[in-house]
Write a protein that holds these residues in place. Structure first.
Motif, PDB file in Angstrom:
ATOM      1  N   ILE A  44      -1.624  -6.077   2.822  1.00 25.64           N
ATOM      2  CA  ILE A  44      -3.010  -5.716   3.233  1.00 25.64           C
ATOM      3  C   ILE A  44      -4.346  -6.470   4.082  1.00 25.64           C
ATOM      4  O   ILE A  44      -4.760  -5.902   4.627  1.00 25.64           O
ATOM      5  N   ARG A  45      -3.678  -7.724   3.796  1.00 23.59           N
ATOM      6  CA  ARG A  45      -4.685  -8.362   5.037  1.00 23.59           C
ATOM      7  C   ARG A  45      -4.209  -8.006   6.003  1.00 23.59           C
ATOM      8  O   ARG A  45      -5.036  -8.354   7.430  1.00 23.59           O
ATOM      9  N   GLY A  47      -3.293  -5.959   7.627  1.00 17.68           N
ATOM     10  CA  GLY A  47      -4.045  -4.152   7.110  1.00 17.68           C
ATOM     11  C   GLY A  47      -3.178  -2.715   7.199  1.00 17.68           C
ATOM     12  O   GLY A  47      -3.172  -1.479   7.970  1.00 17.68           O
ATOM     13  N   GLY A  48      -2.244  -3.657   6.151  1.00 18.67           N
ATOM     14  CA  GLY A  48      -1.943  -2.431   5.758  1.00 18.67           C
ATOM     15  C   GLY A  48      -2.029  -1.765   5.095  1.00 18.67           C
ATOM     16  O   GLY A  48      -3.202  -1.942   4.336  1.00 18.67           O
ATOM     17  N   ASP A  49      -1.975  -0.355   4.327  1.00 15.78           N
ATOM     18  CA  ASP A  49      -2.448   1.394   4.256  1.00 15.78           C
ATOM     19  C   ASP A  49      -1.129   2.180   3.257  1.00 15.78           C
ATOM     20  O   ASP A  49       0.068   1.570   4.126  1.00 15.78           O
ATOM     21  N   SER A  50      -1.455   2.992   2.571  1.00 16.82           N
ATOM     22  CA  SER A  50      -0.500   4.354   2.349  1.00 16.82           C
ATOM     23  C   SER A  50       0.167   4.431   2.681  1.00 16.82           C
ATOM     24  O   SER A  50       1.514   4.186   3.216  1.00 16.82           O
ATOM     25  N   LEU A  51      -0.138   4.983   4.414  1.00 15.92           N
ATOM     26  CA  LEU A  51       0.648   5.265   5.701  1.00 15.92           C
ATOM     27  C   LEU A  51       1.294   4.463   6.578  1.00 15.92           C
ATOM     28  O   LEU A  51       2.698   4.800   6.219  1.00 15.92           O
ATOM     29  N   LEU A  52       1.511   3.040   6.185  1.00 15.40           N
ATOM     30  CA  LEU A  52       2.533   1.865   7.110  1.00 15.40           C
ATOM     31  C   LEU A  52       3.328   1.655   5.855  1.00 15.40           C
ATOM     32  O   LEU A  52       4.700   1.301   5.787  1.00 15.40           O
ATOM     33  N   ALA A  53       2.333   1.639   4.275  1.00 13.63           N
ATOM     34  CA  ALA A  53       3.762   1.448   3.405  1.00 13.63           C
ATOM     35  C   ALA A  53       4.864   2.692   3.173  1.00 13.63           C
ATOM     36  O   ALA A  53       5.866   2.037   3.130  1.00 13.63           O
ATOM     37  N   ASN A  71       5.052   2.811  -3.388  1.00 11.26           N
ATOM     38  CA  ASN A  71       4.024   1.783  -3.712  1.00 11.26           C
ATOM     39  C   ASN A  71       4.882   0.417  -4.648  1.00 11.26           C
ATOM     40  O   ASN A  71       4.086  -0.688  -4.401  1.00 11.26           O
ATOM     41  N   PHE A  74       2.691  -2.648  -2.278  1.00  9.44           N
ATOM     42  CA  PHE A  74       1.418  -2.757  -3.189  1.00  9.44           C
ATOM     43  C   PHE A  74       1.582  -3.804  -4.485  1.00  9.44           C
ATOM     44  O   PHE A  74       1.064  -4.869  -4.686  1.00  9.44           O
TER      45      PHE A  74
END
Length: 102
Positions: A44-45, A47-53, A71, A74
């Motif tokens: 997350i730090r 800049g990770g988001d659901s698309l990058l996940a 998920n 996360f």
């Protein structure tokens, strides 16, 4: 702010120690388009988001021939944590295969 966060993470860089960490680190560097990501850097730090996940897990699944859920990034938000999880899953699968052979 994002550039400052990335710089701070690079300053506290810790190199991979296992083959699992090396493979997962190379995937993270490709997805985030960074030359250096420490194994304890938080998804997350960075800049990770659901698309990058989804992109990360898709590549990790392909590299290790697994079917991990998106998920998981996360739940295990660092290279080190993901590497431990991937290794544990692979060890479990290998044990199950050995049980089938005996």
């Amino acid at each position: 702010a994002l550039a400052a966060t990335q710089q701070t993470e690079v300053d506290h860089y810790q190199a991979p120690e296992t083959e699992f960490e090396e493979i997962i680190q190379s995937i993270w560097m490709e997805v985030f388009q960074l030359e250096k990501i420490g194994i304890h850097t938080d998804f997350i730090r960075l800049g990770g988001d659901s698309l990058l996940a989804i992109r990360l897990i898709t590549r990790i699944n392909a590299a290790f021939e697994l079917q991990l859920p998106a998920n998981l990034v996360f739940q295990k938000p660092s290279i080190a944590e993901l590497a431990v999880e991937v290794e544990a899953i692979i060890r479990q699968l290998l044990l199950q295969m050995e049980d089938l052979d005996s």
